[in-house]
Scaffold this motif. Structure first.
Motif, PDB file in Angstrom:
ATOM      1  N   UNK A  53       0.847  -1.186   0.000  1.00  0.00           N
ATOM      2  CA  UNK A  53       0.000   0.000   0.000  1.00  0.00           C
ATOM      3  C   UNK A  53       0.883   1.237   0.000  1.00  0.00           C
ATOM      4  N   UNK A  54       0.728   2.056  -1.034  1.00  0.00           N
ATOM      5  CA  UNK A  54       1.549   3.259  -1.172  1.00  0.00           C
ATOM      6  C   UNK A  54       0.714   4.525  -1.213  1.00  0.00           C
ATOM      7  N   UNK A  55      -0.584   4.399  -0.973  1.00  0.00           N
ATOM      8  CA  UNK A  55      -1.492   5.543  -0.925  1.00  0.00           C
ATOM      9  C   UNK A  55      -1.508   6.336  -2.234  1.00  0.00           C
ATOM     10  N   UNK A  56      -1.397   5.635  -3.339  1.00  0.00           N
ATOM     11  CA  UNK A  56      -1.422   6.306  -4.637  1.00  0.00           C
ATOM     12  C   UNK A  56      -2.865   6.628  -5.031  1.00  0.00           C
ATOM     13  N   UNK A  57      -3.015   7.510  -6.007  1.00  0.00           N
ATOM     14  CA  UNK A  57      -4.339   7.879  -6.489  1.00  0.00           C
ATOM     15  C   UNK A  57      -5.085   6.649  -7.011  1.00  0.00           C
ATOM     16  N   UNK A  58      -4.379   5.823  -7.773  1.00  0.00           N
ATOM     17  CA  UNK A  58      -4.995   4.619  -8.338  1.00  0.00           C
ATOM     18  C   UNK A  58      -5.466   3.670  -7.244  1.00  0.00           C
ATOM     19  N   UNK A  59      -4.641   3.480  -6.223  1.00  0.00           N
ATOM     20  CA  UNK A  59      -5.008   2.592  -5.122  1.00  0.00           C
ATOM     21  C   UNK A  59      -6.209   3.147  -4.361  1.00  0.00           C
ATOM     22  N   UNK A  60      -6.220   4.453  -4.131  1.00  0.00           N
ATOM     23  CA  UNK A  60      -7.337   5.079  -3.434  1.00  0.00           C
ATOM     24  C   UNK A  60      -8.634   4.917  -4.217  1.00  0.00           C
ATOM     25  N   UNK A  61      -8.551   5.101  -5.515  1.00  0.00           N
ATOM     26  CA  UNK A  61      -9.741   4.968  -6.357  1.00  0.00           C
ATOM     27  C   UNK A  61     -10.247   3.531  -6.355  1.00  0.00           C
ATOM     28  N   UNK A  62      -9.334   2.579  -6.360  1.00  0.00           N
ATOM     29  CA  UNK A  62      -9.713   1.177  -6.347  1.00  0.00           C
ATOM     30  C   UNK A  62     -10.423   0.822  -5.036  1.00  0.00           C
ATOM     31  N   UNK A  63      -9.858   1.283  -3.920  1.00  0.00           N
ATOM     32  CA  UNK A  63     -10.446   0.996  -2.617  1.00  0.00           C
ATOM     33  C   UNK A  63     -11.812   1.667  -2.484  1.00  0.00           C
TER      34      UNK A  63
END
Length: 216
Positions: A53-63
């Motif tokens: 988990x790197x708190x990227x925009x893509x990861x945030x959008x996915x979550x």
């Protein structure tokens, strides 16, 4: 209690969970489920870096676009920020129970207990709702079936009290029975140490980390 019960480890940090911590835990849970499915059918996991988990925009959008987030975010908002009372129903708790129990062994195997942030939020939210009489555990099969053994249907466990008081562990709650002026009264039933609602409210009202306004 059943063989797939969902509970916090004895040394788990019970301090309030931040939104970033919850997002990281949600991402890791989704990634673990994806990895388990992909490996079982002989395919490469669709999520890159598996659990980083790197708190990227893509990861945030996915979550934020996941069913898991739809379930857990309203519970976190209420538990930690005093937001709107969430709608708790059995299918919601059932989905959370199934997702979390599915990665129990996975967490043990890897020694990575990312799931504890999600479990903390669930237990704190349910305990808070129970405290203000906005929850009837007996109407929720997932709770009455023992999926969350650190939650008591009629009273409060030491873990619940520690979470409500914003404490890091249950040591202070456990030691409260030895207070010389106002000892916390415990009851023992079914192998559990519990506190009645009356005694829980009186004890919590004196804790700095407890939001007493919810009782008004």
């Amino acid at each position: 209690m059943n063989n797939y019960s969902i509970e916090l480890r004895l040394n788990a940090n019970l301090a309030p969970t931040t939104e970033i911590e919850l997002k990281g835990a949600a991402y890791s849970l989704i990634a673990a489920l994806d990895h388990l499915f992909s490996s079982s059918v002989g395919k490469e996991a669709s999520m890159c870096n598996y659990i980083d988990w790197e708190n990227t925009l893509k990861q945030n959008q996915m979550v934020e676009g996941s069913a898991l987030w739809d379930c857990i975010y309203p519970m976190w908002e209420y538990a930690e920020n005093g937001g709107e009372v969430p709608n708790i129903y059995d299918d919601l708790l059932g989905d959370l129970a199934k997702w979390l129990s599915a990665v129990n062994g996975y967490c043990e195997y890897h020694g990575d207990y990312f799931n504890h942030h999600i479990i903390k939020v669930i237990l704190k939210c349910l305990a808070k709702l129970k405290l203000i009489n906005k929850l009837d555990p007996n109407e929720l099969v997932t709770l009455s079936s023992g999926w969350f053994p650190q939650f008591s249907e009629d009273n409060f466990t030491l873990v619940e009290l520690a979470l409500l008081a914003g404490m890091k562990n249950i040591r202070t709650v456990r030691n409260a029975q030895y207070d010389k002026e106002e000892p916390l009264s415990f009851i023992k039933t079914g192998g559990q140490v519990l506190v009645t609602r009356e005694h829980a409210v009186a004890w919590l009202a004196k804790r700095k980390g407890f939001d007493e306004s919810i009782l008004i």
